[in-house]
Enzyme design. Sequence first.
Site, PDB file in Angstrom:
ATOM      1  N   ASP A 181       0.907  -1.143   0.000  1.00  0.00           N
ATOM      2  CA  ASP A 181       0.000   0.000   0.000  1.00  0.00           C
ATOM      3  C   ASP A 181       0.948   1.195   0.000  1.00  0.00           C
ATOM      4  OD1 ASP A 181      -1.451   2.289   0.849  1.00  0.00           O
ATOM      5  OD2 ASP A 181      -3.026   0.975   1.585  1.00  0.00           O
ATOM      6  N   HIS A 182       1.093   1.836  -1.161  1.00  0.00           N
ATOM      7  CA  HIS A 182       2.213   2.788  -1.276  1.00  0.00           C
ATOM      8  C   HIS A 182       2.061   3.985  -0.334  1.00  0.00           C
ATOM      9  CE1 HIS A 182      -0.343   5.053  -4.083  1.00  0.00           C
ATOM     10  NE2 HIS A 182       0.473   6.073  -3.937  1.00  0.00           N
ATOM     11  N   HIS A 244      -5.767   2.909   1.100  1.00  0.00           N
ATOM     12  CA  HIS A 244      -4.975   4.054   1.565  1.00  0.00           C
ATOM     13  C   HIS A 244      -5.649   4.771   2.740  1.00  0.00           C
ATOM     14  CE1 HIS A 244      -2.904   3.118  -2.029  1.00  0.00           C
ATOM     15  NE2 HIS A 244      -3.598   3.861  -2.858  1.00  0.00           N
TER      16      HIS A 244
END
Length: 495
Positions: A181-182, A244
């Site tokens: 999950d950047h 996010h």
Amino acid sequence: KKPPASVIFIFGGSGDLNKRKLAPALFNLYLDSWMPEKFSIVGLGRTPYSNDHFRDHLLESVQEFSRRKNEPESLWNEFAQYISYLEMDAEDAASYSKISDYVKELEQQWGEHPNVIFYLAVAPQLVPDIASKLGALNICADTRCTRIVIEKPFGHDLKSAHELNQQLTGLFAEDQIYRIDHYLGKETVQNILALRFANALFEPIWNRNYIDHVQITVAETVGVEGRGGYYEQSGALRDMLQNHILQLLCMIGMEAPLSFEANEIRNKKVDVLNAIRKITRDQVHEYAVRGQYADGWMKGEKVKGYRQEDKVDTNSPVETFAAAKFFIDNWRWQDVPFYVRTGKFLHQKTSIITIQFKEAPHFSFPPEAAETWRSNRLTISIQPEMDIRLRFQAKRPGQSMTLNPVDMIFSYHDAYDGQEPEAYETLLLDVMEGNATQFMRSDQVESAWKVVMPIIEAWEARPPVDFPNYAPDSWGPEDAEALIARDGHNWVTLP
Ligand code: BG6
């Protein structure tokens, strides 16, 4: 300390993710001396490329997408020696022997067994098949050195995410699986842990006794950018909120970890997800709002409506905006609302988290002082501004006692030199180091799906009647304002 010798295989080597994110990130790690002494980056794909041709293709991407654009080409040429390309059809089991052979060769050359990292930068429907073919390779039995990196979307709903987890954990140990999950790799997001747990100042007031509510906004000024095909299967809820935004919510809501050990941090986060009050399907209209952008003008430019985008159904029910109100049922947060919203083609690109504190218990000033009275708040700007602002009341200079809200600001750019690593740099380094703290564990992913499933189900059962319902360059549908206004609040934006 540099990570151990590593070989990184990138499935989808000629694809978009490698171009925009992975190649620039790896090059930046190299420039900052974070790459291992011995490493090899191997693009995999069906497109026939020579090594040189592939390197040139990546150089163009780096020049276009890297945060550093003007590095001397000699440095790229040095780095490019570590890049190669293997043409292979990922659907053909026999071609996977090319991977094993490549690793064996490197092992002999380097005189040590390297980390073997498989980065699946491919369409989600290809993941199960590639994973099972990789799982059959001998090198994958080495749970210490072999790792697999999976991009989002991780499943399409709870059921498919669970099935994918079952499959992956049947092939690999959980420690080998890095679900990205950047947002968790972003510098400002990691700093939330420092802010909360390296200071004794905030923690005593970080609870329902002092906090009135929390807001999380992740607003984008772009539309779906030619990704209509993907987005039709996704929508804002799946694309941004399930992952996010819920991760940001966990970082604000979690209890203090005992250590930075991966499972410790992830346990604390999963506790938050599991404590989120379940919305029933018939309550969804009170707790969640969806929107879709119409055609219109975005910063002076004419833009298409979502339904006119390429590969999008002209009657698409897919939302490009989602807002919701959540409660975390535990001692710390009981009855404190968490309002979240995200959308495409909104007025301002901004990701901010606002902690709104309660009013002072007694107002001792003359009534006229109260004109601009607002209680304290802490705003964490994740991007594009990177700062933390604490708002408090000050006396406006002059002969009368007039109050005036002022901000005390910590700005990254003033405090540091402004060269923060990008999320993918941090996360790729973590994978090479074998540190899974900033990655999603299987139960975290599933718990996050559980939170959004009632909303998904209610929305799917009742197609929207008012789409498109917001203009580009606005703050989304009016119902999103109403969602928070009903409780007497407004969405906070930065000036
Ligand atoms: C991705 C979504 O995960 O995050 C995109 O799929 C979105 O739709 C992107 O644009 C936003 O990321 P960032 O880092 O630009 O905020």
